[in-house]
Design a protein around this motif. Structure first.
Motif, PDB file in Angstrom:
ATOM      1  N   GLU A  15       0.836  -1.199   0.000  1.00 14.49           N
ATOM      2  CA  GLU A  15       0.000   0.000   0.000  1.00 14.49           C
ATOM      3  C   GLU A  15       0.873   1.252   0.000  1.00 14.49           C
ATOM      4  O   GLU A  15       0.590   2.225  -0.699  1.00 14.49           O
ATOM      5  CB  GLU A  15      -0.911   0.017   1.237  1.00 14.49           C
ATOM      6  N   MET A  16       1.921   1.222   0.802  1.00 13.83           N
ATOM      7  CA  MET A  16       2.807   2.381   0.892  1.00 13.83           C
ATOM      8  C   MET A  16       3.680   2.512  -0.352  1.00 13.83           C
ATOM      9  O   MET A  16       3.935   3.611  -0.835  1.00 13.83           O
ATOM     10  CB  MET A  16       3.676   2.266   2.150  1.00 13.83           C
ATOM     11  N   GLU A  17       4.130   1.369  -0.867  1.00 10.10           N
ATOM     12  CA  GLU A  17       5.036   1.397  -2.013  1.00 10.10           C
ATOM     13  C   GLU A  17       4.330   1.796  -3.299  1.00 10.10           C
ATOM     14  O   GLU A  17       4.895   2.506  -4.138  1.00 10.10           O
ATOM     15  CB  GLU A  17       5.676   0.018  -2.190  1.00 10.10           C
ATOM     16  N   TYR A  18       3.076   1.344  -3.462  1.00 11.78           N
ATOM     17  CA  TYR A  18       2.374   1.533  -4.727  1.00 11.78           C
ATOM     18  C   TYR A  18       1.240   2.553  -4.638  1.00 11.78           C
ATOM     19  O   TYR A  18       0.242   2.442  -5.341  1.00 11.78           O
ATOM     20  CB  TYR A  18       1.836   0.189  -5.224  1.00 11.78           C
ATOM     21  N   PHE A  19       1.384   3.538  -3.772  1.00 19.28           N
ATOM     22  CA  PHE A  19       0.382   4.604  -3.717  1.00 19.28           C
ATOM     23  C   PHE A  19       0.362   5.343  -5.055  1.00 19.28           C
ATOM     24  O   PHE A  19       1.370   5.364  -5.781  1.00 19.28           O
ATOM     25  CB  PHE A  19       0.698   5.575  -2.571  1.00 19.28           C
ATOM     26  N   PRO A  20      -0.754   5.952  -5.444  1.00 18.57           N
ATOM     27  CA  PRO A  20      -0.839   6.637  -6.745  1.00 18.57           C
ATOM     28  C   PRO A  20       0.240   7.705  -6.900  1.00 18.57           C
ATOM     29  O   PRO A  20       0.429   8.546  -6.024  1.00 18.57           O
ATOM     30  CB  PRO A  20      -2.240   7.260  -6.727  1.00 18.57           C
ATOM     31  N   LYS A  21       0.933   7.652  -8.030  1.00 26.02           N
ATOM     32  CA  LYS A  21       2.055   8.560  -8.258  1.00 26.02           C
ATOM     33  C   LYS A  21       1.636   9.867  -8.927  1.00 26.02           C
ATOM     34  O   LYS A  21       2.441  10.773  -9.087  1.00 26.02           O
ATOM     35  CB  LYS A  21       3.119   7.860  -9.116  1.00 26.02           C
ATOM     36  N   ARG A  22       0.402   9.934  -9.375  1.00 22.03           N
ATOM     37  CA  ARG A  22      -0.096  11.198  -9.915  1.00 22.03           C
ATOM     38  C   ARG A  22      -1.607  11.225  -9.778  1.00 22.03           C
ATOM     39  O   ARG A  22      -2.252  10.194  -9.589  1.00 22.03           O
ATOM     40  CB  ARG A  22       0.303  11.387 -11.382  1.00 22.03           C
ATOM     41  N   LYS A  23      -2.180  12.416  -9.876  1.00 19.56           N
ATOM     42  CA  LYS A  23      -3.617  12.575  -9.763  1.00 19.56           C
ATOM     43  C   LYS A  23      -4.292  12.281 -11.095  1.00 19.56           C
ATOM     44  O   LYS A  23      -3.711  12.481 -12.159  1.00 19.56           O
ATOM     45  CB  LYS A  23      -3.963  13.996  -9.309  1.00 19.56           C
ATOM     46  N   VAL A  24      -5.525  11.804 -11.002  1.00 22.12           N
ATOM     47  CA  VAL A  24      -6.305  11.554 -12.210  1.00 22.12           C
ATOM     48  C   VAL A  24      -6.568  12.867 -12.924  1.00 22.12           C
ATOM     49  O   VAL A  24      -6.903  13.875 -12.315  1.00 22.12           O
ATOM     50  CB  VAL A  24      -7.646  10.872 -11.853  1.00 22.12           C
ATOM     51  N   SER A  25      -6.382  12.852 -14.242  1.00 27.78           N
ATOM     52  CA  SER A  25      -6.675  14.035 -15.046  1.00 27.78           C
ATOM     53  C   SER A  25      -7.286  13.584 -16.356  1.00 27.78           C
ATOM     54  O   SER A  25      -7.245  12.411 -16.702  1.00 27.78           O
ATOM     55  CB  SER A  25      -5.400  14.846 -15.318  1.00 27.78           C
ATOM     56  N   VAL A  73      -3.614   1.434  -8.675  1.00 31.53           N
ATOM     57  CA  VAL A  73      -3.781   2.356  -9.796  1.00 31.53           C
ATOM     58  C   VAL A  73      -2.657   3.386  -9.801  1.00 31.53           C
ATOM     59  O   VAL A  73      -2.315   3.955  -8.757  1.00 31.53           O
ATOM     60  CB  VAL A  73      -5.158   3.045  -9.708  1.00 31.53           C
ATOM     61  N   GLN A  74      -2.068   3.600 -10.993  1.00 31.34           N
ATOM     62  CA  GLN A  74      -0.978   4.566 -11.179  1.00 31.34           C
ATOM     63  C   GLN A  74       0.099   4.388 -10.102  1.00 31.34           C
ATOM     64  O   GLN A  74       0.449   5.324  -9.390  1.00 31.34           O
ATOM     65  CB  GLN A  74      -1.540   5.985 -11.178  1.00 31.34           C
ATOM     66  N   PRO A  75       0.654   3.165 -10.012  1.00 31.43           N
ATOM     67  CA  PRO A  75       1.472   2.803  -8.849  1.00 31.43           C
ATOM     68  C   PRO A  75       2.975   3.026  -8.985  1.00 31.43           C
ATOM     69  O   PRO A  75       3.694   2.932  -7.992  1.00 31.43           O
ATOM     70  CB  PRO A  75       1.197   1.306  -8.736  1.00 31.43           C
ATOM     71  N   LEU A  76       3.451   3.259 -10.201  1.00 27.69           N
ATOM     72  CA  LEU A  76       4.898   3.239 -10.435  1.00 27.69           C
ATOM     73  C   LEU A  76       5.352   4.453 -11.231  1.00 27.69           C
ATOM     74  O   LEU A  76       4.570   5.050 -11.977  1.00 27.69           O
ATOM     75  CB  LEU A  76       5.288   1.977 -11.220  1.00 27.69           C
TER      76      LEU A  76
END
Length: 253
Positions: A15-25, A73-76
């Motif tokens: 959960e901590m490693e793969y938190f979303p790296k950017r906001k949905v746009s 989602v958007q993890p990396l």
């Protein structure tokens, strides 16, 4: 230390490693309106955001497939190197759409597209993602959810709304499972009606759809679900999982 504790701890680290790296746009909002959105994931216990209907469909698909344990989602952040016209080495950061963990397949990075793309940027991105995945003994796939058969798309949309367990379901579920086991070739309508007059069949129907959506009962997922669909004691993912594993027109890799 229990196996369950270790597993929960493992997912907590992810959960901590793969938190979303950017906001949905929605970069294409000037062309295509209202394609961003969100829904509550019963599997991930959080709100999942999407940037296209293709993403939305695929995330619904992941919710239904019991073999899928977690998806991020958007993890990396993956570095994509390239050479400029002047021969200088540069790079940009690419954030893939989703990373999926489950049983029966390797961890897989999925890039979700509306249609095939052949641009140089697309080729470079795929190459970098393939390398990133291979270094971790993962897989990388580009998927086109809208190429799923129409009946499967319909069923995914329909069943996604039945995933959440309602009050009193636990009261009826054991009896539903027992009856399916002993009523061979029973349809959804026949199964619900078998509870009458003890229980109104209209109250039983949502519980049946919930059991189908969560993989405890199986239908023929390739046919549009209705009251005449036969149910049996098998897992829904037995028919969904091939769409995660197999190459074909749904995938590039």
């Amino acid at each position: 230390m229990s196996k369950k504790y270790m597993q929960n701890n493992q997912w907590g680290e992810k959960e901590m490693e793969y938190f979303p790296k950017r906001k949905v746009s929605n970069k294409l909002s000037w062309k295509i309106h209202h394609i961003t959105g969100s829904f509550y994931s019963n599997k991930m216990k959080r709100t999942i955001e999407y940037e296209s209907m293709g993403e939305c469909l695929f995330y619904f698909f992941l919710e239904l497939a019991r073999e899928v344990e977690r998806y991020y989602v958007q993890p990396l952040e993956i570095e994509v190197p390239f050479l400029t016209k002047e021969g200088d080495r540069k790079s940009w950061i690419h954030v893939p759409d989703v990373l999926v963990f489950g049983n029966g397949f390797k961890p897989t990075i999925f890039q979700i597209k509306e249609s095939p793309q052949e641009s140089k940027k697309h080729v470079l991105t795929n190459k970098a993602c393939q390398k990133y995945a291979a270094e971790r003994q993962w897989e990388y796939k580009v998927i086109y959810p809208k190429k799923l058969p129409k009946n499967i798309l319909y069923n995914i949309k329909f069943l996604q709304g039945a995933i959440r367990k309602r009050k009193r379901f636990d009261e009826w579920i054991p009896e539903i499972m027992y009856r399916v086991e002993h009523m061979k070739g029973v349809t959804i309508d026949e199964l619900a009606s078998s509870f009458s007059p003890k229980v109104n069949p209209l109250l039983i129907l949502p519980a049946i759809y919930h059991l189908i959506a969560t993989g405890f009962l199986q239908i023929n997922i390739t046919k549009e679900i209705d009251q005449y669909s036969e149910v049996r004691l098998k897992k829904l993912n037995e028919e969904l999982l091939p769409y995660l594993n197999l190459d074909g027109e749904l995938f590039e890799y």
